[in-house]
Design a protein around this motif. Structure first.
Motif, PDB file in Angstrom:
ATOM      1  N   LEU A 241      -4.547  -1.436  -4.713  1.00  0.00           N
ATOM      2  CA  LEU A 241      -4.116  -1.380  -3.311  1.00  0.00           C
ATOM      3  C   LEU A 241      -4.569  -0.096  -2.618  1.00  0.00           C
ATOM      4  N   PHE A 242      -4.893   0.933  -3.407  1.00  0.00           N
ATOM      5  CA  PHE A 242      -5.381   2.181  -2.821  1.00  0.00           C
ATOM      6  C   PHE A 242      -6.755   2.006  -2.172  1.00  0.00           C
ATOM      7  N   SER A 243      -7.438   0.916  -2.493  1.00  0.00           N
ATOM      8  CA  SER A 243      -8.761   0.687  -1.895  1.00  0.00           C
ATOM      9  C   SER A 243      -8.664   0.541  -0.381  1.00  0.00           C
ATOM     10  N   VAL A 244      -7.512   0.082   0.108  1.00  0.00           N
ATOM     11  CA  VAL A 244      -7.347  -0.098   1.564  1.00  0.00           C
ATOM     12  C   VAL A 244      -7.368   1.246   2.288  1.00  0.00           C
ATOM     13  N   PRO A 245      -6.479   2.213   1.950  1.00  0.00           N
ATOM     14  CA  PRO A 245      -6.552   3.507   2.651  1.00  0.00           C
ATOM     15  C   PRO A 245      -7.843   4.268   2.378  1.00  0.00           C
ATOM     16  N   VAL A 246      -8.396   4.115   1.186  1.00  0.00           N
ATOM     17  CA  VAL A 246      -9.660   4.798   0.875  1.00  0.00           C
ATOM     18  C   VAL A 246     -10.770   4.308   1.805  1.00  0.00           C
ATOM     19  N   LEU A 247     -10.831   2.998   2.019  1.00  0.00           N
ATOM     20  CA  LEU A 247     -11.848   2.440   2.920  1.00  0.00           C
ATOM     21  C   LEU A 247     -11.657   2.934   4.351  1.00  0.00           C
ATOM     22  N   VAL A 248     -10.410   3.049   4.797  1.00  0.00           N
ATOM     23  CA  VAL A 248     -10.136   3.540   6.150  1.00  0.00           C
ATOM     24  C   VAL A 248     -10.587   4.993   6.294  1.00  0.00           C
TER      25      VAL A 248
ATOM     26  N   VAL B  87       0.839  -1.199   0.000  1.00  0.00           N
ATOM     27  CA  VAL B  87       0.000   0.000   0.000  1.00  0.00           C
ATOM     28  C   VAL B  87       0.877   1.254   0.000  1.00  0.00           C
ATOM     29  N   ILE B  88       1.778   1.348   0.969  1.00  0.00           N
ATOM     30  CA  ILE B  88       2.654   2.523   1.046  1.00  0.00           C
ATOM     31  C   ILE B  88       3.616   2.577  -0.146  1.00  0.00           C
ATOM     32  N   PRO B  89       4.250   1.459  -0.520  1.00  0.00           N
ATOM     33  CA  PRO B  89       5.100   1.495  -1.725  1.00  0.00           C
ATOM     34  C   PRO B  89       4.339   1.936  -2.973  1.00  0.00           C
ATOM     35  N   SER B  90       3.071   1.542  -3.111  1.00  0.00           N
ATOM     36  CA  SER B  90       2.275   1.958  -4.272  1.00  0.00           C
ATOM     37  C   SER B  90       2.028   3.463  -4.254  1.00  0.00           C
ATOM     38  N   MET B  91       1.745   3.997  -3.057  1.00  0.00           N
ATOM     39  CA  MET B  91       1.570   5.444  -2.927  1.00  0.00           C
ATOM     40  C   MET B  91       2.833   6.172  -3.373  1.00  0.00           C
ATOM     41  N   ILE B  92       3.973   5.652  -2.938  1.00  0.00           N
ATOM     42  CA  ILE B  92       5.243   6.269  -3.299  1.00  0.00           C
ATOM     43  C   ILE B  92       5.511   6.107  -4.795  1.00  0.00           C
ATOM     44  N   TYR B  93       5.235   4.931  -5.324  1.00  0.00           N
ATOM     45  CA  TYR B  93       5.488   4.615  -6.739  1.00  0.00           C
ATOM     46  C   TYR B  93       4.723   5.568  -7.654  1.00  0.00           C
ATOM     47  N   TYR B  94       3.418   5.714  -7.410  1.00  0.00           N
ATOM     48  CA  TYR B  94       2.613   6.597  -8.269  1.00  0.00           C
ATOM     49  C   TYR B  94       2.862   8.064  -7.948  1.00  0.00           C
TER      50      TYR B  94
ATOM     51  N   THR C 179      -4.432  11.622   9.216  1.00  0.00           N
ATOM     52  CA  THR C 179      -3.765  12.117   8.013  1.00  0.00           C
ATOM     53  C   THR C 179      -2.290  11.739   8.010  1.00  0.00           C
ATOM     54  N   SER C 180      -1.621  11.939   9.144  1.00  0.00           N
ATOM     55  CA  SER C 180      -0.199  11.603   9.240  1.00  0.00           C
ATOM     56  C   SER C 180       0.030  10.105   9.098  1.00  0.00           C
ATOM     57  N   ALA C 181      -0.856   9.321   9.688  1.00  0.00           N
ATOM     58  CA  ALA C 181      -0.673   7.861   9.700  1.00  0.00           C
ATOM     59  C   ALA C 181      -0.970   7.217   8.351  1.00  0.00           C
ATOM     60  N   THR C 182      -1.609   7.955   7.450  1.00  0.00           N
ATOM     61  CA  THR C 182      -1.937   7.390   6.126  1.00  0.00           C
ATOM     62  C   THR C 182      -1.091   8.069   5.046  1.00  0.00           C
ATOM     63  N   VAL C 183      -1.580   9.182   4.516  1.00  0.00           N
ATOM     64  CA  VAL C 183      -0.855   9.832   3.419  1.00  0.00           C
ATOM     65  C   VAL C 183       0.435  10.486   3.893  1.00  0.00           C
ATOM     66  N   GLY C 184       0.490  10.875   5.172  1.00  0.00           N
ATOM     67  CA  GLY C 184       1.686  11.534   5.693  1.00  0.00           C
ATOM     68  C   GLY C 184       2.925  10.678   5.565  1.00  0.00           C
TER      69      GLY C 184
END
Length: 494
Positions: free
Chosen positions: A259-266, A113-120, A151-156
């Protein structure tokens, strides 16, 4: 600001302890002693490593100094211990959230999830506008969730990683994350501190938000301008070549936008007012499921096996949740980034918060917090002095009480009548409480907010302090409005 609801057990309903035998000089002794000891400990001995344990013990020593002052003023040991217990009890939700954030970070790492955020993110965010974009992204997430902590614990966390790979210092990125996170938190009706401040001052929630926007919007605009100027002057030697980093991420993880569906759901769960602990637990479990489905090779590596079985999946996920986990890539820089301490990685921060609550509890028990606030109130000889005293009181309590709730509650109760006597509407007090108490809590290393954000983002308060522009400009903005009598609302004459 914390991702938890205000309940009757929290400081909002606690009585402020007064001690008529305690004078202001005695009340300041523990504060001076604490600051002196922390200064020596950080700047002359341990440096950045001070949070590994020595600062925690310094807080205990500060509490001991406060206890000696209390004994001298006839405050019983039992009373001090009771207040410490109440203080620690008030942080129960925060401590559990910290543990769950550690668990969530572990499963979001191994799931990709986090690597995908960084990748894109690396492909979308340009170094020049990265800091501005970080402020805006975190503002939107924080307004939606009502929580800078979420916010910090997800996108931060992801933004810190992207910033590192773009050659931007973690302190700058953390400052942008916190500036946006705290702006959104202040302006969100879902935020607990945004509800607590008007409750203490006697104003209405949406009147408070509307009135607060007068100082908050100019502050965030100034913050964005500063970050834009910094971005335009960042020396990145042209557009950085990130192809090797993208290949390294792609080689270690199975990257997918699904994989972004996980943080979106949270985030949806938080917006729907699901209790944060439940939302974080669900996010952790979803991350674990995603890890087994999307990253079986990582699960097997962590479990030290060549076959994916139920036992291997269980072992790999549990290790990621609880202890240090690292995913090795072909990039040394990314290897440092793709590590997680799990729940155990949060224990140092929890240790710091508990020790801070010991100091704050003893200070409250001996009546020092009340005495300091009253001394500041006595300096208010005019309207500007009243605003300045409120700001100073909030700042002092963020340092001495180590908790932003108390930095809102105690000045709110102490100054409410003074504002009314001067014919000032309660929105003036609630706005000043937020502009000085809420946002500056993250600038104090031993405050619950400073400890949390530093622990989650992996950046020390000293490193992000100067770059958290929104947080330290806010008190000056509210004082500027007061000095020039800009939008100082008066009580309606009946």
């Amino acid at each position: 600001m914390k991702s938890q609801n205000i309940t009757p057990n929290e400081p909002a309903d606690n009585a402020i302890i007064e001690n008529k035998e305690l004078n202001i000089w005695e009340a300041l002794i523990p504060v001076v002693a604490l600051v002196a000891m922390l200064f020596y400990n950080v700047f002359y001995v341990f440096g950045d490593d001070a949070l590994s344990g020595s600062n925690q013990f310094i807080l205990i020593l500060g509490a001991a100094v406060a206890a000696i002052v209390g004994f001298y003023n006839k405050v019983s040991y039992k009373k001090m211990l009771e207040e410490v217990a109440e203080n620690v009890k008030s942080t129960t939700g925060a401590l559990l959230i910290l543990l769950m954030v550690g668990a969530l970070a572990g499963t979001w790492l191994i799931s990709g999830v986090i690597p995908s955020m960084i990748y894109y993110g690396l492909q979308i965010l340009n170094p020049t506008f990265f800091l501005v974009a970080s402020v805006i992204i975190c503002s939107i997430i924080s307004i939606a969730t009502g929580s800078s902590w979420t916010t910090s614990a997800t996108v931060g966390i992801a933004l810190i990683g992207i910033g590192n790979t773009l050659g931007i210092s973690p302190g700058m990125t953390a400052g942008a994350v916190l500036s946006g996170g705290y702006f959104g938190d202040k302006m969100s009706p879902l935020s607990d501190t945004t509800n607590l401040a008007p409750a203490m001052a006697g104003s209405e929630l949406f009147d408070h938000i509307k009135y607060m926007a007068l100082t908050t919007v100019p502050t965030i605009i100034i913050t964005l301008i500063i970050f834009l100027i910094i971005g335009l002057n960042i020396d990145t030697n042209g557009t950085p070549d990130i192809s090797d980093k993208l290949q390294a991420i792609d080689g270690a993880f199975n990257i997918s936008p699904w994989l972004f569906s996980v943080p979106v759901l949270v985030i949806i769960l938080i917006v729907k007012k699901t209790p944060p602990l439940i939302a974080l637990l669900i996010g952790t479990l979803l991350g674990a499921i995603a890890a087994v489905i999307a990253q079986p090779q990582i699960i097997m590596a962590i479990a030290e096996t060549n076959t994916l079985s139920f036992e291997a999946a269980y072992k790999g996920v549990m290790k990621a949740i609880t202890v240090d986990t690292a995913v090795v890539t072909t990039s040394l820089e990314l290897n440092d980034l793709f590590t997680s301490g799990g729940m155990s990685g949060m224990l140092g921060t929890i240790w710091l918060i508990v020790c801070a609550m010991v100091f704050g509890g003893v200070m409250d028990a001996i009546g020092a917090l009340s005495r300091i606030s009253k001394a500041l109130l006595s300096l208010a000889t005019n309207t500007f002095g009243l605003f300045a005293s409120t700001v100073a009181s909030c700042l002092a309590l963020n340092v001495t009480a180590s908790d932003q709730y108390l930095a809102l509650v105690i000045p709110g109760k102490m100054f409410k009548k003074a504002y009314k006597d001067r014919g000032l509407a309660p929105e003036n007090l609630s706005r000043t409480l937020e502009d000085s108490g809420t946002v500056t809590s993250v600038l104090v290393p031993w405050n619950t907010c400073g400890a949390y954000q530093s622990g989650v983002l992996g950046v020390s308060v000293a490193d992000y302090f100067i770059f958290a522009f929104f947080n330290w400009i806010s008190p000056f903005m509210t004082l500027l409005f007061a000095a020039f009598s800009i939008k100082i609302k008066q009580l309606k004459k009946s």
